[in-house]
Design a protein around this motif. Structure first.
Motif, PDB file in Angstrom:
ATOM      1  N   ARG A 158       0.810  -1.219   0.000  1.00  0.00           N
ATOM      2  CA  ARG A 158       0.000   0.000   0.000  1.00  0.00           C
ATOM      3  C   ARG A 158       0.842   1.267   0.000  1.00  0.00           C
ATOM      4  O   ARG A 158       0.489   2.255  -0.637  1.00  0.00           O
ATOM      5  N   HIS A 159       1.943   1.243   0.750  1.00  0.00           N
ATOM      6  CA  HIS A 159       2.659   2.495   0.996  1.00  0.00           C
ATOM      7  C   HIS A 159       4.080   2.511   0.434  1.00  0.00           C
ATOM      8  O   HIS A 159       4.720   3.557   0.477  1.00  0.00           O
ATOM      9  N   GLY A 160       4.581   1.372  -0.044  1.00  0.00           N
ATOM     10  CA  GLY A 160       5.947   1.337  -0.544  1.00  0.00           C
ATOM     11  C   GLY A 160       6.052   1.842  -1.976  1.00  0.00           C
ATOM     12  O   GLY A 160       5.068   2.013  -2.695  1.00  0.00           O
ATOM     13  N   GLY A 161       7.291   2.062  -2.391  1.00  0.00           N
ATOM     14  CA  GLY A 161       7.543   2.507  -3.754  1.00  0.00           C
ATOM     15  C   GLY A 161       7.732   1.332  -4.688  1.00  0.00           C
ATOM     16  O   GLY A 161       7.690   0.160  -4.284  1.00  0.00           O
ATOM     17  N   PRO A 162       7.953   1.593  -5.960  1.00  0.00           N
ATOM     18  CA  PRO A 162       8.177   0.509  -6.929  1.00  0.00           C
ATOM     19  C   PRO A 162       9.503  -0.186  -6.673  1.00  0.00           C
ATOM     20  O   PRO A 162      10.483   0.428  -6.267  1.00  0.00           O
ATOM     21  N   GLY A 163       9.508  -1.481  -6.955  1.00  0.00           N
ATOM     22  CA  GLY A 163      10.726  -2.257  -6.757  1.00  0.00           C
ATOM     23  C   GLY A 163      10.453  -3.512  -5.962  1.00  0.00           C
ATOM     24  O   GLY A 163       9.364  -3.695  -5.404  1.00  0.00           O
ATOM     25  N   PRO A 164      11.431  -4.425  -5.910  1.00  0.00           N
ATOM     26  CA  PRO A 164      11.209  -5.702  -5.220  1.00  0.00           C
ATOM     27  C   PRO A 164      11.210  -5.547  -3.705  1.00  0.00           C
ATOM     28  O   PRO A 164      11.831  -4.646  -3.145  1.00  0.00           O
ATOM     29  N   VAL A 193      12.216  -5.948   3.781  1.00  0.00           N
ATOM     30  CA  VAL A 193      12.839  -4.736   3.259  1.00  0.00           C
ATOM     31  C   VAL A 193      12.110  -4.356   1.981  1.00  0.00           C
ATOM     32  O   VAL A 193      12.019  -5.161   1.046  1.00  0.00           O
ATOM     33  N   SER A 194      11.576  -3.137   1.942  1.00  0.00           N
ATOM     34  CA  SER A 194      10.810  -2.690   0.787  1.00  0.00           C
ATOM     35  C   SER A 194      11.270  -1.300   0.389  1.00  0.00           C
ATOM     36  O   SER A 194      11.805  -0.545   1.210  1.00  0.00           O
ATOM     37  N   PRO A 195      11.061  -0.934  -0.878  1.00  0.00           N
ATOM     38  CA  PRO A 195      11.449   0.417  -1.318  1.00  0.00           C
ATOM     39  C   PRO A 195      10.619   1.466  -0.595  1.00  0.00           C
ATOM     40  O   PRO A 195       9.438   1.272  -0.321  1.00  0.00           O
ATOM     41  N   LEU A 196      11.263   2.588  -0.286  1.00  0.00           N
ATOM     42  CA  LEU A 196      10.571   3.694   0.363  1.00  0.00           C
ATOM     43  C   LEU A 196       9.990   4.601  -0.711  1.00  0.00           C
ATOM     44  O   LEU A 196      10.697   5.012  -1.632  1.00  0.00           O
ATOM     45  N   GLY A 225      17.985   4.643   4.576  1.00  0.00           N
ATOM     46  CA  GLY A 225      18.250   5.180   3.249  1.00  0.00           C
ATOM     47  C   GLY A 225      16.963   5.290   2.458  1.00  0.00           C
ATOM     48  O   GLY A 225      16.010   5.951   2.869  1.00  0.00           O
ATOM     49  N   ASP A 226      16.920   4.639   1.299  1.00  0.00           N
ATOM     50  CA  ASP A 226      15.716   4.659   0.459  1.00  0.00           C
ATOM     51  C   ASP A 226      14.896   3.391   0.643  1.00  0.00           C
ATOM     52  O   ASP A 226      14.066   3.059  -0.206  1.00  0.00           O
ATOM     53  N   ARG A 227      15.133   2.675   1.742  1.00  0.00           N
ATOM     54  CA  ARG A 227      14.411   1.431   1.997  1.00  0.00           C
ATOM     55  C   ARG A 227      13.680   1.537   3.315  1.00  0.00           C
ATOM     56  O   ARG A 227      14.070   2.276   4.228  1.00  0.00           O
ATOM     57  N   TRP A 228      12.600   0.807   3.407  1.00  0.00           N
ATOM     58  CA  TRP A 228      11.866   0.678   4.671  1.00  0.00           C
ATOM     59  C   TRP A 228      12.118  -0.719   5.221  1.00  0.00           C
ATOM     60  O   TRP A 228      11.972  -1.712   4.500  1.00  0.00           O
TER      61      TRP A 228
END
Length: 435
Positions: A325-331, A348-351, A389-392
């Motif tokens: 729902r809230h993450g960015g594109p990417g694996p 670990v998901s993209p932010l 960084g750019d990850r959640w």
């Protein structure tokens, strides 16, 4: 005006009935004590009779059932607004208070009876003698002059009115004291507070289960429905796959809701073993069908305790739902494994671009992460959630033991991220309260 008059009449009538009930019991008790004492010993002082009568009234208050009768009478006749209790297991404090209340009830009732049936008739008789100028048996000397007769008549009128109105202040005082004497003791309040805390903890647990199960399923359904609507004309096959995913998710949600209702009916077998790996595979597959790019590595042995299995599944579901729902594109990288006597979970998901860190001092995290912390705190584990960084990143560690911690009724310090590990949660985390 008529309604006010009727209310006042009912008000006084109920209090008069309460006083007459006490007067009847008190008079019967005094007569019984008097007859018993003088049948054994003659010539006893009146003070001895009074002391024995008071002791008998106190003993009457210790009789089983006395508190039930007094509470019922106070509610019906005194209109007591305070909370009145009848404990299932009376303690010494309850018995002492009940005895004191019975003594007060009998004493005020007899006082009102004396005012109405002795003082009031006496005042009327003396006033009539003063007006008529001849005696009628009161024993009070007649007035010598007209001014003295008028003064005596006024005094008799005042005394008669006070005697007639005695039931009102005494009834009001009894109504005000009912809550203090017949109300809950400090021990009762503690038991009530504990029972209320238990009910609130149960409500919190049920709310968490509904959020983690049905709420996440509805999230997947809404995402699939939106995707299917967008491609139904251009790609019917993809729309059909979205509908199939909605069907599977809805069926799983209904099954989980049925399990939750079974728990409420106390007919669920909580000790039954759960197949953890297939359940996690189903969760991952559902999010993959919904369009989430998940790279999962699940390596757990069979035979995990039922509660630990459900906790791992709930944490994974929460992590993937928030990433969807809230993450960015990417694996999204998911790792679930065992390290000695610990179960490790990492997602670990993209932010998402534009996500802002919360302002200092502001609490973050919605109901989802709060539920994760509560579940982890039950086992005495740790959880870290924040941006790297750019990850959640969400990391949870659960000891492979039977939980012995307190009931997770709210966020626990044991479930908070240790200082220096990860920054606070982002605004995307706050939004997971909608999940």
């Amino acid at each position: 005006m008529q309604a006010t008059t009727r209310h006042l009449v009912r008000y006084l009538a109920r209090r008069f009935a309460w006083h007459m009930l006490g007067a009847a019991i008190g008079l019967a008790l005094v007569l019984l004590v008097y007859s018993l004492l003088f049948s054994v010993v003659t010539g006893l002082p009146a003070g001895v009779v009074a002391v024995v009568a008071v002791a008998a009234a106190v003993g009457l208050g210790l009789v089983p059932g006395a508190r039930e009768l007094e509470v019922t009478a106070a509610r019906a006749l005194l209109d007591a607004d305070a909370e009145l209790v009848v404990p299932a297991r009376p303690r010494l404090a309850h018995r002492v208070r009940t005895a004191g209340w019975v003594l007060l009830h009998l004493a005020t009732g007899m006082l009102v009876a004396v005012c109405l049936f002795a003082v009031l008739p006496g005042a009327v008789l003396i006033g009539v003698e003063a007006v008529a100028g001849r005696p009628f048996g009161s024993g009070v000397p007649l007035p010598d002059s007209a001014p003295e007769a008028a003064l005596r008549l006024v005094a008799c009128a005042v005394v008669g009115l006070l005697a007639l109105a005695a039931t009102w202040p005494l009834g009001a005082a009894a109504s005000a004291l009912a809550g203090r004497v017949l109300g809950p003791t400090p021990h009762d309040r503690m038991e009530t507070a504990l029972a209320r805390a238990g009910r609130e903890a149960e409500h919190t647990r049920l709310a968490r289960e509904l959020h983690d199960g049905i709420g996440h399923a509805l999230t997947v359904v809404s995402v699939q429905a939106a995707a299917g609507r967008r491609v139904i004309a251009a790609n019917p096959d993809a729309a059909a796959e979205a509908l199939a995913a909605i069907e599977d998710t809805a069926r799983s949600a209904l099954a989980e809701l049925d399990q939750l209702l079974a728990v409420l009916r106390d007919d669920a077998d909580d000790a039954a073993p759960l197949a953890l790996a297939p359940a996690l595979d189903d969760v991952v597959s559902a999010h993959r069908r919904a369009g989430l790019d998940v790279s999962a590595r699940i390596d757990l042995p069979a035979g995990l305790p039922a509660l630990l299995s459900r906790t791992v599944q709930r944490i994974v579901t929460e992590a993937l739902t928030n990433a969807h729902r809230h993450g960015g594109p990417g694996p999204v990288r998911l790792t679930v494994g065992q390290d000695g006597d610990r179960v490790l979970i990492e997602a670990v998901s993209p932010l998402r671009a534009g996500a802002r860190l919360p302002r200092p001092g502001r609490a973050s995290g919605g109901r989802g992460l709060s539920g994760v912390r509560e579940r982890v705190a039950l086992f005495g584990g740790t959880v870290e959630a924040g941006s790297d960084g750019d990850r959640w990143v969400l990391r949870a560690t659960l000891p492979w033991t039977t939980p012995t911690g307190p009931s997770p009724t709210g966020p626990s310090p044991t479930g908070s991220a240790p200082a220096g590990t990860l920054p606070p949660e982002t605004s995307a985390d706050r939004k997971d309260s909608d999940a």
